[in-house]
Design an enzyme around this catalytic site. Structure first.
Site, short mmCIF file in Angstrom:
data_model
loop_
_atom_site.label_atom_id
_atom_site.label_comp_id
_atom_site.label_asym_id
_atom_site.label_seq_id
_atom_site.Cartn_x
_atom_site.Cartn_y
_atom_site.Cartn_z
N ASP A 138 40.80 46.00 57.26
CA ASP A 138 42.12 45.34 56.77
C ASP A 138 41.26 43.96 56.53
O ASP A 138 41.00 43.09 57.37
CB ASP A 138 43.06 45.13 58.06
CG ASP A 138 44.24 44.11 57.90
OD1 ASP A 138 44.11 43.45 56.79
OD2 ASP A 138 45.17 44.26 58.82
N ASN B 23 37.56 44.32 45.31
CA ASN B 23 38.76 44.72 44.42
C ASN B 23 40.05 44.48 45.06
O ASN B 23 41.10 44.18 44.35
CB ASN B 23 38.72 46.18 43.98
CG ASN B 23 40.06 46.78 43.21
OD1 ASN B 23 40.20 46.51 41.93
ND2 ASN B 23 40.85 47.36 44.04
N SER C 160 38.78 38.96 40.16
CA SER C 160 39.68 37.78 40.25
C SER C 160 40.85 37.80 39.12
O SER C 160 41.46 38.85 39.36
CB SER C 160 38.70 36.50 39.69
OG SER C 160 39.49 35.18 39.77
N TYR D 198 47.90 31.34 45.15
CA TYR D 198 47.44 32.48 44.36
C TYR D 198 46.33 32.24 43.55
O TYR D 198 45.21 32.64 43.36
CB TYR D 198 48.36 33.29 43.77
CG TYR D 198 47.85 34.57 42.92
CD1 TYR D 198 47.19 35.83 43.77
CD2 TYR D 198 47.71 34.55 41.73
CE1 TYR D 198 46.77 36.82 43.14
CE2 TYR D 198 47.41 35.73 40.84
CZ TYR D 198 46.54 36.83 41.63
OH TYR D 198 45.99 37.94 40.78
N LYS E 228 42.26 32.91 43.37
CA LYS E 228 41.47 33.64 42.50
C LYS E 228 40.37 32.81 41.95
O LYS E 228 39.39 33.13 41.45
CB LYS E 228 42.54 34.02 41.36
CG LYS E 228 43.48 34.87 41.52
CD LYS E 228 42.95 36.27 41.94
CE LYS E 228 42.64 36.84 42.95
NZ LYS E 228 41.90 38.16 43.35
#
Length: 313
Positions: free
Chosen positions: A86, A113, A169, A199, A203
């Site tokens: 997790d 990933n 990413s 977000y 990234k």
């Protein structure tokens, strides 16, 4: 014009010159795919198993992973291994790394990933970090850090002399130019940000982390890359508003397309020389966001992450 062009070419890429059929035989290779039970991760694991790799699927839901492992065995005849992980809980990250290190001495490819996109703003990690940055960046950083010895051993045993870390990413990394460290925990500054802004920041964090990892360990055999897998239809969009998803869905590709670029980075002969590069759909290189190449910002982020995980070591 540069940003618009980059977003356009990453959203509507030309046909890939690389396919899963181009993956070499991976016998003897030990590989981890975080989030390998669904979407891009599952397609990545499928291709790796089909080419004889020993694949660990690192994810948090035992039932979903078991179903994925059963599906992949039916499709490939090979069985992946479940590694409970997790990423939103640093205790779980440490336990997962310790379990892997207890079973394997070498790791040849790590696909970072897994990810979360645009959850409700009040969602945090177990340790109180922004859920997106804590999962997408900090969790992966700690997991990778704990696996460095296995990666170094994997590099020594590989014919090309490298082990690979592939950070997934997004084109969202192009949409911001900084990491606001004041928004990475549950602060008033964070609450003023939108979930989509957070977000974007996470990234960019994936790119910065990959580039700094490559700078620190390339001369020891670890090659780190970051990439945009493309706009892919997966459960990553589960928190999107239905109307936004409906509009966005017209630009989505199947998950098998999303696996192509990371498989190219993680398995091809060219991938051994891609350290520090930002890759785009399908299996191409790009300049990426200039902010992602900033060694000062990357160093600051690395230092911040080192400090945050130190208490759990």
């Amino acid at each position: 014009m540069g940003l618009v062009y980059s977003l356009y070419t990453e959203t509507f890429p030309p046909r890939s010159k690389f396919t899963s059929d181009d993956i070499p035989d991976l016998s003897g290779k030990v590989i981890i795919v975080t989030g390998g039970n669904s979407g891009i991760g599952k397609e990545t694991a499928k291709a790796l198993l089909a080419h004889n790799a020993k694949v660990y699927i690192a994810a948090r839901n035992p039932e979903r992973v078991k179903q994925a492992i059963d599906d992949l065995k039916q499709q490939t005849g090979k069985e992946a291994i479940f590694l409970p992980l997790d990423l939103s809980d640093l205790h779980s990250v440490k336990a997962a790394a310790e379990e892997f290190n207890g079973k394997e001495k070498e790791l040849h490819v790590l696909f970072n990933n897994a990810g979360v996109m645009m959850p409700p703003i009040d969602m945090l990690t177990a340790q109180g970090y922004d859920l997106q940055f804590g999962t997408n960046v900090l969790g992966h950083f700690y997991f990778t850090k704990l696996l460095i010895p296995a990666l170094l051993a994997g590099a020594k045993s590989s014919p090309d002399g490298v082990a690979r870390v592939v950070n997934t990413s997004s084109s969202a990394s192009l949409l911001t130019s900084d990491v606001d460290f004041n928004t990475l925990t549950d602060t008033e500054a964070r609450k003023k940000k939108s979930s989509i802004n957070l977000y974007w920041q996470s990234k960019l964090g994936n790119v910065l982390f990959a580039n700094e990892l490559n700078r620190r360990y390339r001369d020891q055999g670890i090659v780190a890359t970051s990439l945009n897998p493309g706009n892919i239809d997966s459960n990553l969009q589960r928190y999107m508003h239905w109307f936004s998803y409906t509009v966005f869905s017209f630009m989505l590709y199947p998950a098998s397309y999303g696996a192509l670029t990371q498989l190219w980075a993680g398995t091809s002969a060219e991938g051994a020389n891609m350290g520090g590069q930002y890759l785009i759909p399908w299996a191409r290189t790009s300049q990426g966001n200039v902010a992602g190449k900033d060694p000062v910002l990357a160093g600051e982020l690395w230092k911040w992450m080192e400090e945050k995980v130190q208490a759990y070591e």
